[in-house]
Write a protein that holds these residues in place. Structure first.
Motif, PDB file in Angstrom:
ATOM      1  N   TYR A   1      34.951  43.282  37.194  1.00 47.49           N
ATOM      2  CA  TYR A   1      34.884  44.706  37.512  1.00 47.49           C
ATOM      3  C   TYR A   1      33.460  45.218  37.357  1.00 47.49           C
ATOM      4  O   TYR A   1      32.617  44.630  36.681  1.00 47.49           O
ATOM      5  CB  TYR A   1      35.853  45.518  36.640  1.00 47.49           C
TER       6      TYR A   1
ATOM      7  N   ILE B   1      45.823  47.071  36.560  1.00 47.09           N
ATOM      8  CA  ILE B   1      45.002  48.275  36.449  1.00 47.09           C
ATOM      9  C   ILE B   1      45.293  48.995  35.137  1.00 47.09           C
ATOM     10  O   ILE B   1      44.378  49.500  34.470  1.00 47.09           O
ATOM     11  CB  ILE B   1      45.235  49.196  37.659  1.00 47.09           C
TER      12      ILE B   1
ATOM     13  N   TRP C   1      49.750  44.212  40.383  1.00 49.33           N
ATOM     14  CA  TRP C   1      48.432  44.854  40.542  1.00 49.33           C
ATOM     15  C   TRP C   1      48.370  46.147  39.752  1.00 49.33           C
ATOM     16  O   TRP C   1      47.360  46.433  39.107  1.00 49.33           O
ATOM     17  CB  TRP C   1      48.156  45.144  42.019  1.00 49.33           C
TER      18      TRP C   1
ATOM     19  N   HIS D   1      37.343  47.197  40.450  1.00 51.29           N
ATOM     20  CA  HIS D   1      37.627  45.802  40.110  1.00 51.29           C
ATOM     21  C   HIS D   1      37.862  44.997  41.382  1.00 51.29           C
ATOM     22  O   HIS D   1      38.137  45.544  42.449  1.00 51.29           O
ATOM     23  CB  HIS D   1      38.864  45.714  39.209  1.00 51.29           C
TER      24      HIS D   1
ATOM     25  N   LEU E   1      47.263  51.812  43.816  1.00 47.80           N
ATOM     26  CA  LEU E   1      46.932  52.987  43.010  1.00 47.80           C
ATOM     27  C   LEU E   1      48.060  54.016  43.016  1.00 47.80           C
ATOM     28  O   LEU E   1      48.270  54.719  42.026  1.00 47.80           O
ATOM     29  CB  LEU E   1      45.634  53.624  43.499  1.00 47.80           C
TER      30      LEU E   1
ATOM     31  N   PHE F   1      50.436  52.596  40.526  1.00 45.13           N
ATOM     32  CA  PHE F   1      49.860  52.774  39.191  1.00 45.13           C
ATOM     33  C   PHE F   1      49.964  54.228  38.738  1.00 45.13           C
ATOM     34  O   PHE F   1      50.348  54.512  37.606  1.00 45.13           O
ATOM     35  CB  PHE F   1      48.405  52.324  39.179  1.00 45.13           C
TER      36      PHE F   1
ATOM     37  N   ARG G   1      40.561  42.819  42.829  1.00 47.15           N
ATOM     38  CA  ARG G   1      41.973  42.539  42.589  1.00 47.15           C
ATOM     39  C   ARG G   1      42.175  41.045  42.316  1.00 47.15           C
ATOM     40  O   ARG G   1      41.445  40.200  42.862  1.00 47.15           O
ATOM     41  CB  ARG G   1      42.783  42.973  43.818  1.00 47.15           C
TER      42      ARG G   1
ATOM     43  N   PHE H   1      37.873  55.747  39.700  1.00 41.63           N
ATOM     44  CA  PHE H   1      38.296  54.347  39.785  1.00 41.63           C
ATOM     45  C   PHE H   1      38.666  54.008  41.223  1.00 41.63           C
ATOM     46  O   PHE H   1      39.473  54.696  41.847  1.00 41.63           O
ATOM     47  CB  PHE H   1      39.492  54.101  38.864  1.00 41.63           C
TER      48      PHE H   1
ATOM     49  N   SER I   1      39.946  51.181  44.267  1.00 41.01           N
ATOM     50  CA  SER I   1      40.703  49.963  44.551  1.00 41.01           C
ATOM     51  C   SER I   1      40.563  49.629  46.030  1.00 41.01           C
ATOM     52  O   SER I   1      40.849  50.454  46.904  1.00 41.01           O
ATOM     53  CB  SER I   1      42.180  50.131  44.174  1.00 41.01           C
TER      54      SER I   1
END
Length: 286
Positions: free
Chosen positions: A14, A79, A75, A55, A103, A106, A57, A26, A28
């Motif tokens: 990351y 996170i 995933w 990051h 995301l 998440f 993945r 953040f 993705s």
């Protein structure tokens, strides 16, 4: 650059740039790329005082290439562990394409968790969400989602990977990803080569398995969110049809749609100034 080892032993690469005490953002990335694809947005926001984190993945870029765990739930869990490790709080999430899917999952799951504010006080992990050319609410075509991509098309992509991944990973950026197959398009050989290089860094297994994630139904995740969500989509997107992204806001409590007229799938690369300023304006909103 730092690495972080997850509970299952997989190590993630990351980037943690910008102002270490600034408001966190953040990122993705999309398929089959890595965090490098957001470098222009990260550089821009980092220079505006934000802490910018992205990051690779699992299975992509410089992260480990495990056989298993190439799915949306894993995933999102990855996170979560990275957020705990970095002690992030009140972050704005920015996801492109497949990254918009992980995301969203998440953000929906993070409602049951808390982060770490100043002086150890509890606070929420996620403050806002930005979805750029994202695979939500569902990329797969369905009765309720007629604009989606047919399963036959996804199976064709699987077949092309099995036949000749290297050629397929040139055909995608040379054509629909950046919109370089459109009449009068200004073609960047550098972007094509960069996409190819990032794509070929991903493990074959992870890149292949990721196609299944495009069948995920994210409607429940979106409906559970009570944070501001900015949805950005190009109406000339050949990867995630505009008819898919155009319906995202109807599943959100606090969502808005920004349309890029003639915009392709790769908005962070093709519409750099516009996306950068959209992000900055959204971040500055209270």
């Amino acid at each position: 650059m730092p690495y972080f080892t997850l509970k299952d032993g997989v190590t993630l690469f990351y980037k943690d740039w910008g102002n270490a005490t600034g408001q966190p953002v953040f990122f993705s990335h999309g398929w089959p790329l890595n965090s490098d694809n957001f470098e222009l947005q990260m550089n821009f926001l980092g220079n505006h005082g934000y802490r910018v984190i992205a990051h690779d993945r699992r299975g992509h870029g410089r992260s480990d290439q495990p056989w298993n765990g190439n799915d949306v739930d894993t995933w999102a869990s990855d996170i979560s562990e990275l957020f705990e490790h970095l002690k992030l709080t009140d972050a704005t999430l920015v996801g492109h394409s497949t990254g918009g899917g992980d995301l969203t999952r998440f953000a929906a799951k993070s409602k049951a968790h808390s982060g770490y504010g100043s002086h150890g006080s509890k606070s929420s992990w996620v403050k806002k969400l930005v979805l750029i050319s994202a695979i939500v609410p569902q990329l797969l075509q369905a009765d309720w989602n007629p604009s989606g991509v047919p399963l036959e098309t996804m199976n064709q992509q699987r077949a092309l990977m099995l036949k000749d991944r290297s050629q397929f990973f040139y055909d995608v950026p040379e054509g629909p990803f950046f919109g370089f197959n459109r009449p009068n398009a200004t073609v960047s050989k550098g972007l094509i080569q960069s996409w190819y290089n990032e794509g070929m860094q991903a493990s074959f297994k992870s890149a292949f398995d990721t196609i299944a994630s495009w069948e995920t139904d994210f409607r429940h995740d979106l409906q559970s969110l009570d944070i501001p969500v900015l949805v950005i989509h190009g109406d000339a997107d050949q990867i995630v049809p505009f008819g898919v992204g155009n319906q995202t806001t109807k599943f959100l409590k606090d969502g808005r749609l920004k349309v890029y007229k003639g915009g392709p799938h790769a908005l962070p690369n093709i519409e750099v100034d516009g996306i950068n300023n959209d992000l900055l304006s959204f971040l500055k909103e209270t």
